[in-house]
Scaffold this motif. Structure first.
Motif, mmCIF file in Angstrom:
data_model
loop_
_atom_site.group_PDB
_atom_site.id
_atom_site.type_symbol
_atom_site.label_atom_id
_atom_site.label_comp_id
_atom_site.label_asym_id
_atom_site.label_seq_id
_atom_site.Cartn_x
_atom_site.Cartn_y
_atom_site.Cartn_z
ATOM 1 N N THR A 206 1.253 -0.544 11.015
ATOM 2 C CA THR A 206 1.654 0.708 10.375
ATOM 3 C C THR A 206 2.964 0.472 9.644
ATOM 4 N N GLN A 210 2.374 2.075 1.985
ATOM 5 C CA GLN A 210 0.932 1.866 2.062
ATOM 6 C C GLN A 210 0.519 0.511 1.501
ATOM 7 N N VAL A 211 1.250 0.021 0.505
ATOM 8 C CA VAL A 211 0.940 -1.286 -0.083
ATOM 9 C C VAL A 211 1.057 -2.384 0.972
ATOM 10 N N ASN A 212 2.090 -2.307 1.798
ATOM 11 C CA ASN A 212 2.275 -3.301 2.856
ATOM 12 C C ASN A 212 1.135 -3.260 3.868
ATOM 13 N N ILE A 213 0.698 -2.060 4.193
ATOM 14 C CA ILE A 213 -0.418 -1.919 5.135
ATOM 15 C C ILE A 213 -1.674 -2.562 4.563
ATOM 16 N N GLU A 214 -1.968 -2.271 3.307
ATOM 17 C CA GLU A 214 -3.166 -2.830 2.675
ATOM 18 C C GLU A 214 -3.119 -4.351 2.616
ATOM 19 N N LYS A 215 -1.931 -4.889 2.390
ATOM 20 C CA LYS A 215 -1.780 -6.346 2.349
ATOM 21 C C LYS A 215 -2.101 -6.957 3.705
ATOM 22 N N VAL A 217 -3.906 -5.666 6.118
ATOM 23 C CA VAL A 217 -5.323 -5.459 6.429
ATOM 24 C C VAL A 217 -6.170 -6.540 5.773
ATOM 25 N N GLN A 218 -5.874 -6.845 4.531
ATOM 26 C CA GLN A 218 -6.654 -7.839 3.791
ATOM 27 C C GLN A 218 -6.358 -9.262 4.237
ATOM 28 N N ALA A 224 -5.430 -0.657 10.251
ATOM 29 C CA ALA A 224 -4.360 0.258 9.859
ATOM 30 C C ALA A 224 -4.363 1.511 10.721
#
Length: 349
Positions: A206, A210-215, A217-218, A224
């Motif tokens: 968390t 949001q960009v950091n979270i998406e990174k 996750v990928q 997340a």
């Protein structure tokens, strides 16, 4: 209220304030203790809601640096600087130059390094108006990291080593069998995620970005979660890697984890919360012990050393934590209190 009566004053040796109208700089430098040597600590830029919040933060952070240096076996004292402002919109070269002059006015009693909201590039701008800056140049580095002066890789590696040791001590299991929540995916948190992912840990993440979270996750197959639900997750480890005081009256009651081990400074809102964690059966890795990799890195850049000696010094965090855990169990005292006692014996409080 006088600063001497501030709840976080704790006999600071020097607290200085600066307001430079031309550049817009509003900053505070706090020097906590120089019993072991000149004070060193990062410069943080953050959009504090008030100057009182900034003062509260810098006093806690500078004190933490004193304890961190002592527990890491470094011959230096603790200090910290904060700049009030949004680093994404208010930071300018002129402000950095003014900050350099402010640091220089203390005649070397405080040496500045990098912290939240600041980069090596910012420090190099500060360096144009003062020589009292560390972390802009590096001779030694950890494997696969560039020698750009950024201590974040060393901080992340130290937290990884400490977290792994804490899991082994508390749970008797490997990271591949461990679920971990990382709160905060900045320069340290994201690197910690990479280490844990390579070790097979199951990650939950968390962040306010949001960009950091998406990174994460990928790149690291992370799950997340929202900040609101993070502390009540049924996972093995909570790794706070954002700002401090996330272990407070609300979150501690929600925790279901067995281990708290992360990179954030001042994780306990109050010292007595360490006792609460102990009564809940949660192993807490004192923040200034487990996150000392960065300051260890900066110290090694100033002495005759090597990449191997730097790595070995960081890896010694494991044994320091194990000693704290064993003493905590033997003396029935919270781990943060045990760490405080050891540190204070070293810097002579």
């Amino acid at each position: 209220m006088s600063i001497f009566e501030h709840s976080e004053f704790d006999n600071h040796e020097h607290v200085a304030f600066c307001r430079d109208k031309r550049s817009g700089l509003s900053a505070i430098i706090a020097i906590h203790n120089t019993g072991l040597g000149v004070s060193l600590g990062g410069c943080r830029m953050w959009p504090y809601k008030s100057s009182e919040d900034a003062l509260h933060d810098v006093l806690r952070l500078s004190k933490g640096m004193t304890y961190k240096a002592a527990m890491a076996g470094l011959k230096q004292g603790g200090g910290k600087a904060v700049i009030i402002g949004d680093p994404s919109t208010e930071k300018t070269p002129e402000m950095m130059a003014a900050m350099g002059k402010f640091i220089d006015s203390l005649s070397g009693n405080y040496i500045s390094a990098e912290d939240s909201g600041m980069t090596v590039i910012d420090l190099k701008l500060i360096e144009k108006t003062t020589s009292y800056v560390a972390g802009t140049h590096a001779k030694y580095h950890l494997d696969n990291n560039s020698t750009d002066g950024n201590p974040a890789p060393s901080t992340a590696y130290g937290v990884f080593v400490g977290l792994k040791a804490s899991v082994d001590y508390a749970l008797g299991q490997e990271l591949k069998d461990t679920s971990i929540l990382i709160e905060g995916l900045g320069q340290v948190g994201m690197r910690l995620a990479a280490h844990l992912y390579k070790s097979g840990a199951k990650l939950y993440v968390t962040d306010i970005n949001q960009v950091n979270i998406e990174k994460a996750v990928q790149a690291y197959d992370a799950v997340a979660v929202t900040i609101e639900e993070a502390h009540s997750l049924n996972v093995d480890v909570y790794a706070p890697c954002a700002l401090g005081a996330t272990l407070n009256e609300n979150t501690i009651n929600e925790l279901k984890v067995r281990v708290v081990a992360g990179a954030a400074n001042n994780q306990l809102e109050k010292e007595e919360f360490g006792e609460i964690l102990m009564t809940k059966g949660i192993i807490y890795a004192p923040d200034y012990v487990i996150n000392a990799g960065g300051v260890i890195d900066i110290y090694h850049q100033s002495i005759v050393s090597s990449k191997q000696k730097l790595k070995e010094h960081i890896e010694a965090i494991e044994q320091t934590l194990i000693e704290i855990y064993r003493r905590s169990k033997a003396e029935s005292k919270a781990t943060n209190l045990i760490a405080n006692k050891i540190a204070e014996e070293r810097f002579g409080k």
